[in-house]
Every structure is written in structure tokens, then in C-alpha cells.
Design an enzyme around this catalytic site. Structure first.
Site, short mmCIF file in Angstrom:
data_model
loop_
_atom_site.label_atom_id
_atom_site.label_comp_id
_atom_site.label_asym_id
_atom_site.label_seq_id
_atom_site.Cartn_x
_atom_site.Cartn_y
_atom_site.Cartn_z
N GLY A 78 5.24 7.64 8.21
CA GLY A 78 6.20 6.53 8.23
C GLY A 78 5.58 5.24 7.74
N ASP A 137 14.47 3.83 6.44
CA ASP A 137 13.89 4.91 5.64
C ASP A 137 14.27 6.26 6.21
OD1 ASP A 137 12.67 2.92 4.18
OD2 ASP A 137 10.62 3.36 4.86
N ASN A 172 15.07 -2.15 5.01
CA ASN A 172 15.74 -0.85 4.83
C ASN A 172 15.59 0.02 6.06
OD1 ASN A 172 16.33 -1.35 2.11
ND2 ASN A 172 14.42 -0.41 1.40
N LEU A 192 -5.46 0.36 -7.31
CA LEU A 192 -5.69 1.48 -8.23
C LEU A 192 -5.67 2.83 -7.51
CD1 LEU A 192 -8.66 -0.27 -10.06
CD2 LEU A 192 -6.42 0.18 -11.07
N ASP A 203 2.34 -1.97 0.99
CA ASP A 203 2.90 -3.12 1.70
C ASP A 203 1.91 -3.66 2.73
OD1 ASP A 203 5.28 -2.85 0.30
OD2 ASP A 203 6.07 -1.41 1.74
N ASN A 245 0.45 -2.67 -8.64
CA ASN A 245 -0.26 -1.40 -8.78
C ASN A 245 -0.42 -1.12 -10.28
OD1 ASN A 245 2.16 -0.34 -9.71
ND2 ASN A 245 2.67 0.68 -7.79
N ASP A 295 0.48 10.14 4.89
CA ASP A 295 1.69 9.60 4.25
C ASP A 295 1.33 8.24 3.64
OD1 ASP A 295 4.19 8.62 3.57
OD2 ASP A 295 5.06 8.80 5.57
O1 RIB Z 1 6.99 0.40 -0.08
C1 RIB Z 1 7.60 1.36 0.75
C2 RIB Z 1 9.02 0.98 0.99
O2 RIB Z 1 9.73 1.03 -0.24
C3 RIB Z 1 9.77 1.89 1.92
O3 RIB Z 1 9.67 1.53 3.28
C4 RIB Z 1 11.18 1.88 1.38
O4 RIB Z 1 12.12 1.31 2.24
C5 RIB Z 1 11.10 1.16 0.04
O5 RIB Z 1 11.61 -0.11 0.11
#
Ligand code: RIB
Length: 287
Positions: free
Chosen positions: A268, A15, A13, A201, A233, A179, A227
Site C-alpha cells: 500500500g 487506491d 485518491n 533512477l 511520493d 523519475n 510494493d
Molecule cells: O504515486 C502513487 C499514487 O499514484 C497512488 O497512491 C495513486 O493514487 C496514484 O495517484
């Protein structure tokens, strides 16, 4: 030891991020935000995390034939992720995520999937064998089911966002990562297979289970939170790198927790993902 080869099958994506004092309630308008755009998508974020943490990474996904595609792939390209498995879709646009971040670093995300939503099983079938395969659920379930057929000793799924999937897919996984919200959605079905289940958690840290029994637990590292986007991820990418390298389960969970902690200290999703050197320096400070 040579770097593990990891295939990531997932979303890519761009963002679009507005950072404000607070997130809006339904029907409310919040003004005074600052704006930035970053490469994102759960798949791409996890690919970049695995790469920065030391793996050879190949990305399988779809983008549109538009200007957003280049921006969305920029950091994967710069860090040397193999993008030969990324297909340019002729009809759908590159996926976009609209993200609000408040002053505590919490976020709200709406994803317009675009090309991610048409990733096909045949796109995935072209991927070769790997030391690990990691998927999420921002691409169609048939694509994830095809990924489950790739020859690998470590097939992992981050069940985000939670949605119905065939029970056999959960049982096939060597590692499921969820999660609290996702854990509640899948409930007992998470523990029916023989693989590991990693549960994050938030401020309470993370736990690893096998067959419903706890095998490792990590408290969260105290860091300044800017952030939280993409921290989950980073955790997924790091945990898979650790396990693929043969780290013992507790050590892999510690490595993933440290990587995720560093990821919340910057703005970010992708710009905040730490390198292996950053994580090792952080961990040696904590030893
Ligand atoms: O997990 C975060 C991601 O979720 C973001 O970067 C956004 O693009 C969504 O896919």
C-alpha cells in the site's frame, strides 16, 4: 528546531489494489489476485510522508461528497494533517486509482481523477505562507501555477505524471523532482532555472543537480521489495522536509532515499510510509 510548515497542493485518491503473480499484458486477464483498498493520491501520499517525517502539514485538494472521501482522508486525519484546505466537490466523485501490483512489487496505475480534476486556482489561493510548498501534476496546471505564488523559500514540484507545463513554472521552482521517464519528457527544460533537480533512477538510486551539475548522489538501499507504490511520493515528502529543515543537500538526499527504501517494504502507498523514528533508526544501522 521547530517543525517546518509545509503546504501540499495535490491529489487525493482511494487506491483499489489487486496484487497478483504478474501484471496483465494489453488484452490479457490475470486471475488469482488478492484485493485491498488504501488511501492514496500523489498529493495525499506526499502530505502524509512529510507529516510522519516531522513537518506541520496543510493539504490543499478536492474530494467528492461520497463514502470514498472519508476512506481517502482517513490516514491524513489520523496523523494530524490540516485538512481545512480540502474542498468537498458537489458534483465530481473522489478520485480513484486502480492499481495492479506484481510479485516483484512493480505496479501499473490508472487514475480516474474525479474531484482532483476540478481543483481550482481559487482553492489554492486560500493557502497561507509556508516554509515549503510541494505540488505534483495530478491536479490542473492552473492550480499548480497558483501554488507557485504562495510565499515560501522552497517551492517544489514533483513533475508526475509528466505533462506540458509553462516553461516559467519550471524556472520558478526551487526544486523539481522527476523519475527517468519524466526526465526524458522535460529534457533540458529541467535545468534552465536556478533551483535543484532531483532525479530518481529506481534501482540505480538518485541524483541531485543544480544548474545541470551533479551536487549529490545516493545508491539505492538494498531492502526486500513488497510494493513500490508511493515510494516516489515518500521520497518527495522526505526530501522537502530535509531541505526545509536546512539539511545539507547530500544529507537531505540520504534521508529521502532511506524513507523511500522503507516505503517499499510494506503493502500500500500510505500504510507503508515510515515515521521519522523509523528512518532515523534505519540510517543509524547503516552508519
Ligand atoms: O504515486 C502513487 C499514487 O499514484 C497512488 O497512491 C495513486 O493514487 C496514484 O495517484
Amino acid at each position: 528546531m521547530s517543525a517546518p510548515r509545509i503546504n501540499i497542493v495535490g491529489s487525493i485518491n482511494l487506491d483499489l489494489v489487486a496484487s497478483a503473480e504478474k501484471l496483465p499484458a494489453p488484452g490479457e486477464t490475470v486471475t488469482g489476485a488478492s484485493y485491498a483498498q488504501y488511501p492514496g493520491g500523489k498529493g495525499a501520499n506526499q502530505a502524509l510522508a512529510a507529516r510522519r517525517l516531522g513537518a506541520e502539514v496543510a493539504m490543499v485538494g478536492r474530494v467528492g461528497r461520497d463514502a470514498n472521501a472519508e476512506a481517502a482522508l482517513a490516514l491524513l486525519k489520523a496523523d494530524g494533517v490540516d485538512l481545512s484546505g480540502v474542498v468537498e466537490d458537489e458534483e465530481e466523485p473522489t478520485g480513484v486509482a486502480l492499481i495492479g501490483v506484481d510479485k516483484a512489487g512493480e505496479n501499473q496505475i490508472i487514475v480516474a481523477s474525479g474531484a482532483n480534476g476540478v481543483l481550482s486556482a481559487s482553492d489554492v489561493a486560500r493557502a497561507g505562507a509556508a516554509d515549503a510548498v510541494l505540488c505534483q501534476l495530478e491536479v490542473p496546471v492552473p492550480a499548480v501555477m497558483e501554488a507557485a505564488k504562495i510565499e515560501t523559500p522552497l517551492f517544489a514540484i514533483n513533475l508526475a505524471p509528466a505533462m506540458p507545463v509553462p516553461a516559467g513554472l519550471l524556472e520558478r521552482a526551487d526544486l523539481l523532482i522527476v523519475n527517468e521517464v519524466e526526465a526524458e519528457f522535460y529534457d533540458d527544460a529541467l535545468h534552465r532555472g536556478e533551483g535543484l533537480v532531483a532525479l530518481t533512477l529506481g534501482r540505480q538510486g538518485s541524483v541531485l543537480y543544480r544548474s545541470g551539475k551533479e551536487v549529490a548522489r545516493m545508491p539505492v538501499y538494498a531492502v526486500p521489495v513488497i510494493d513500490t507504490t508511493g515510494a516516489g511520493d515518500t521520497f518527495c515528502g522526505a526530501l522537502v522536509v530535509g531541505l526545509a529543515e536546512g539539511m545539507e543537500e547530500g544529507a537531505a538526499l540520504r534521508f529521502a532515499s532511506a524513507a523511500a527504501a522503507l516505503a517499499v517494504t510494506k503493502e500500500g502507498a500510505q500504510p507503508a510510509i515510515p515515521t521519522r523514528k523509523d528512518v532515523e533508526a534505519f540510517l543509524s544501522d547503516k552508519a
